[in-house]
Design an enzyme around this catalytic site. Structure first.
Site: not given
Length: 935
Positions: A53-54, A56, A100, A125, A273, A275-276, A383, A387
């Site tokens: 999450i961090n 992202k 998540q 997602d 380092g 696909v992530g 009238g 209207s």
């Protein structure tokens, strides 16, 4: 052999990030205040989830996405998670959100149920069954693809190898990676084989692969010797294996034996380092894509609207029959069509809704549309169809010319509905529907006004009673009670202290003199201008005596009831531009004077906050629709004589934003142009800051014959033959009134289009004569209209004329400067608008001019209260009288609403019922529940 790592992998990630950052920047420049929104919902506190999450959140911040991390405890239930998802689904600021996984809860939670609860249009997602189904069918442009497969495809593309025609092998069949990866490769024209841990010929299948994607979750499962020379290898695995050389005692490896595989593959992704980071980049890309789709779908002023087809009948059925034969669109559909968000709409059943004022903030940077006001010549008591013309015009502009258009009309009082006039939803094939909802309770706004008004009235008499029967100290002890030994002023009491002068906030610090001034309003009963109200015509409440019970200890006085729509609270509602402004106006309302001649306000009574609470929902405009499906705001309905007779400023402002710069907002001003239009310009436009583009002036042959000297027109009585037979001489003579009202409109610098509302008894020659006179009198255009019988089709000529007029030069100006003395402002209106020679202030009016000027109210606009049946004060004077002296009987102040209203002649603010009221014809079908007879 090379690797994607050596193939400038991180450079690739930066390219994606920079491209997305530029796209976000372009969005915010085009739509100021807008930012793509991403929400990440986490259950529990797993370390690995926190790490992901961090990553992202960091990526979102770099790109310019507004990311929100919602964290539920590990005690959260399935219901808790679903409730949070429902909130995010309806939040227009969230364009994408992810749940998540895994869900770290000690309660049983169905993961599939959770992922399927996410709205498909926000499921960045790509895990919902709807998005998965679209992917499996090949609808790649209409779904979100799971981020890891999407990142894998991006990596494959970056190798420069064509996917089409290649043999691809996917190892793994999870819903997150394996299965969607198979579909993605397949729809990119690869020949795809899916394998898994149970595949007996796994090495053989791998050896055939030009493209190999591995997501099995087993450390170094795929050996280098299995791989076809020159193959592209994408390793999605993340596994931990023991390694004594590492401080942690373990290292991360993929699902592919990297050291041997890199000798065979042409391209291979490293772990970690590889696909992530690309997965995170694709999450950001999907969020930006979702925001772009949102802007495309909800682009202000870009409507996709479904119109209703009318089935016209001759003769034209009754209004209620026509209304009930129409099947209105669900009101949430109407709201969506005009660009309102779900959280901006409060549904009141299927056919009406309230709109939140927050839409104004969202659209604050959007340009306004064209502003059109519909008014009329001096009418007959029947009238002349303002209207109906308003509705016909918007139906023509919308359903036939496909322009964005809103009608903004007043809410009618139930008094006239059950009295002599009937409903006010329009008529024939030009109506706001359902008419029974429109004409009766609607959403309860008028009932809220009744409650608020009568709370003020009750507060006045209660305060006088308590001041007459208690000492200063007893009053003080009750007004500022000691709670647990502590006295404290309320906010509204502090405002009163500030008004009186002592700069004190400690209740114990006031002197006896200050206590006396604080607790005693000392109202002079003879100066009370605030009356009780009721939304029913009841002539026997015009003068009453209150306080006759023995419990009131002899304190009684003469009072009266007015009809609710004449309440100043209604006028405040119509002129306020928000909750804060409405509350301030409530506080300023003057209800009486003290015996020393000082104004006593609602704030002095301590009732302001309570009024705001009672009116907090009424301030939101009501959304309805016309017979042909164009949107309508129905909001506020102030009297057109003692008040300004126009629908709310807020409804107009919201509508002008929603239609966009090329759209139209058509609103109606009550009574004739000399009353409703003049107040629209000098009061409503002055306070709102809005500037009109076109005036539509409604005229009828019937009314012009009356102004030409025809017999009296009386409601409920058949028309004399002069009105049913051709009489060009009467029409020509009566055009003096038309000419004067055209001049009145042009006086304000706005182009005028005359709508000649045709009746079945009118002849072609009579209609043509009116059109000719109107053009000669300076109208921009004049057209015959048959919208009552034909709906929007019958107002097409009018709509086209309004379109042309809206492009003409407009030099809007007010008639007077509010800084002028009160008498001068009244004289300007009388002479310039009515045609009077001069004005005459009777003694009571002269006294009020002096009082209001002294009290500081002399700079308020003027709201003339006179008959609507003549340009003069005498309803029997027809045509365009001149040379008369306008008598001003009295002047009163609506300080909260923001105007002084001179009384011209005698008029009642509580109508009575006729001998045969409309309710004789109204009934309810006990089986179907339908209203019958309402017209």
């Amino acid at each position: 052999t090379s690797t994607l790592y050596l193939f400038s992998f991180f450079s690739l990630f930066r390219q994606v990030r920079d491209r997305l950052k530029q796209q976000v920047l372009e969005m915010t420049e085009k739509f100021p205040g807008f930012r793509p929104g991403l929400a990440i919902l986490q259950v529990g506190n797993r370390d690995d989830s926190n790490l992901y999450i961090n990553m992202k959140l960091k990526a979102a911040a770099e790109i310019g996405i507004s990311a929100n991390h919602i964290k539920l405890p590990n005690t959260a239930t399935e219901a808790d998670v679903l409730k949070c998802i429902a909130s995010l689904n309806s939040d227009p600021a969230v364009h994408g959100f992810i749940v998540q996984l895994p869900l770290d809860s000690n309660k049983p939670i169905n993961t599939e149920k959770i992922t399927n609860a996410v709205a498909p249009e926000k499921d960045v997602d790509g895990l919902s069954s709807i998005n998965a189904g679209k992917l499996s069918r090949g609808d790649l442009g209409d779904c979100f693809i799971p981020c890891t497969p999407k990142g894998c495809m991006e990596l494959i593309r970056q190798t420069g190898v064509q996917v089409a025609g290649k043999r691809a092998v996917v190892i793994g069949r999870s819903k997150i990676v394996g299965a969607p990866m198979h579909d993605l490769l397949l729809w990119n024209n690869a020949t795809v084989t899916t394998c898994h841990s149970k595949t007996s010929t796994l090495a053989e299948e791998v050896g055939k692969a030009d493209i190999l994607v591995v997501a099995a979750g087993r450390a170094e499962m795929v050996k280098g010797e299995w791989i076809k020379p020159g193959a592209i290898v994408i390793d999605c695995g993340i596994n931990h294996v023991p390694d004594s050389t590492k401080a942690s005692g373990k290292r991360v490896v993929g699902d592919v034996a990297y050291s041997s595989a890199k000798e065979k593959a042409s391209f291979i992704t490293p772990v970690p380092g590889g696909v992530g980071p690309m997965t995170v980049a694709m999450l950001m890309q999907s969020t930006v894509e979702s925001a772009q789709r949102f802007l495309e779908k909800f682009q202000p002023g870009k409507w996709t609207i479904q119109y209703n087809q009318l089935t016209l009948k001759m003769p034209v059925p009754s209004d209620i029959e026509i209304s009930q034969s129409c099947i209105p669109k669900p009101i949430d559909q109407v709201a969506k069509e005009v660009g309102l968000f779900p959280d901006e709409v409060e549904l009141y059943g299927q056919t009406k809704a309230k709109v939140q004022l927050s839409v104004l903030k969202r659209l604050q940077n959007q340009p306004d549309g064209k502003y059109v006001v519909v008014t009329g010549i001096t009418p007959t008591p029947l009238g002349e169809g303002k209207s109906t013309t308003t509705v016909g015009l918007v139906q023509a502009l919308g359903a036939h010319l496909h322009q964005n258009v809103f009608a903004c009309v007043r809410q009618p009082s139930q008094g006239p509905t059950f009295g002599i006039k009937g409903g006010a939803a329009g008529g024939g094939y030009c109506q706001v529907v359902p008419m029974e909802e429109f004409n009766l309770h609607l959403t309860g706004d008028i009932h809220a006004i009744t409650a608020a008004n009568n709370l003020v009235a009750a507060a006045i008499d209660a305060r006088m009673f308590h001041e007459l029967t208690q000492t200063d100290q007893a009053l003080y002890n009750r007004l500022v009670p000691s709670v647990n030994g502590v006295r404290k002023f309320s906010d509204i009491q502090i405002r009163r202290l500030q008004k009186l002068g002592p700069n004190k906030t400690d209740p114990m610090a006031l002197t006896k003199e200050e206590v006396n001034a604080f607790v005693r309003l000392d109202i002079d009963p003879g100066t009370i201008t605030w009356q009780r109200v009721l939304d029913t015509n009841d002539r026997f409440l015009r003068k009453i005596t209150i306080g006759q019970s023995v419990t009131e200890k002899g304190f009684s006085r003469t009072a009266q009831f007015d009809i609710t729509v004449s309440s100043e609270i209604m006028a405040v509602l119509a002129l306020a531009d928000g909750l804060e402004d409405m509350k301030k106006r409530f506080g300023r309302m003057v209800v009486a004077c003290s015996k020393k001649g000082q104004p006593v306000t609602a704030d002095d009574l301590g009732v302001t906050g309570a009024l705001a609470v009672l009116m907090k929902d009424a301030i939101k405009p009501n959304l309805m629709q016309t017979l042909e499906g164009t949107p309508v705001f129905v909001h506020a309905g102030p009297f057109a004589n003692i008040a300004h007779g126009n629908s709310s400023v807020l409804a107009d402002k919201i509508a002008l934003k929603l239609v966009g710069k090329d759209g139209f907002v058509v609103t109606e001003a009550g009574f004739g142009a000399d009353i409703g239009m003049e107040k629209f310009f000098n009061i409503k436009c002055r306070y709102s800051g809005l500037r009109p583009h076109v005036v539509v002036l409604v005229a009828t042959v019937r009314a012009l014959k009356m102004h030409g000297g025809g017999p009296a027109v009386t409601a409920g009585v058949p028309l004399p033959k002069e009105y049913t037979e051709e009489n060009l001489q009467l029409v020509a003579k009566g055009c003096s009134n038309l000419n004067k009202q055209i001049q009145n409109a042009r006086m304000f610098g706005v182009p005028v289009v005359v709508a000649v509302n045709a009746f079945k008894t009118d002849t072609k020659a009579e209609l043509a004569l009116v059109v000719q006179h109107a053009k000669e009198a300076g109208a921009f255009d004049a057209v015959e209209c048959t919208h009552w019988a034909e709906g929007g089709k019958g107002a097409l000529a009018l709509a086209r004329a309004v379109q042309r007029a809206s492009q003409a030069p407009s030099n809007f100006r007010f008639l007077y400067n509010v800084e002028l003395p009160v008498v001068d402002k009244i004289r300007l209106i009388a002479q310039q608008v009515y045609g009077a020679k001069d004005i005459e202030l009777l003694p009571e009016a002269q006294e009020k001019v002096a009082v209001y000027t002294k009290q500081g109210f002399g700079n308020l606009p003027i709201c003339m209260a006179k008959t609507h049946l003549s340009l003069s004060h005498d309803p029997e004077q027809k045509g365009a009288p001149t040379g008369f002296v306008l008598p001003i009987r009295d002047i009163r102040a609506s300080v909260g609403a923001g105007f002084l209203y001179p009384l011209v002649g005698t008029m009642s603010t509580m109508p009575g019922l006729p001998t045969r009221p409309c309710f004789y014809d109204i009934d309810l079908d006990p089986v179907s529940g339908e209203v019958n007879g309402l017209f």
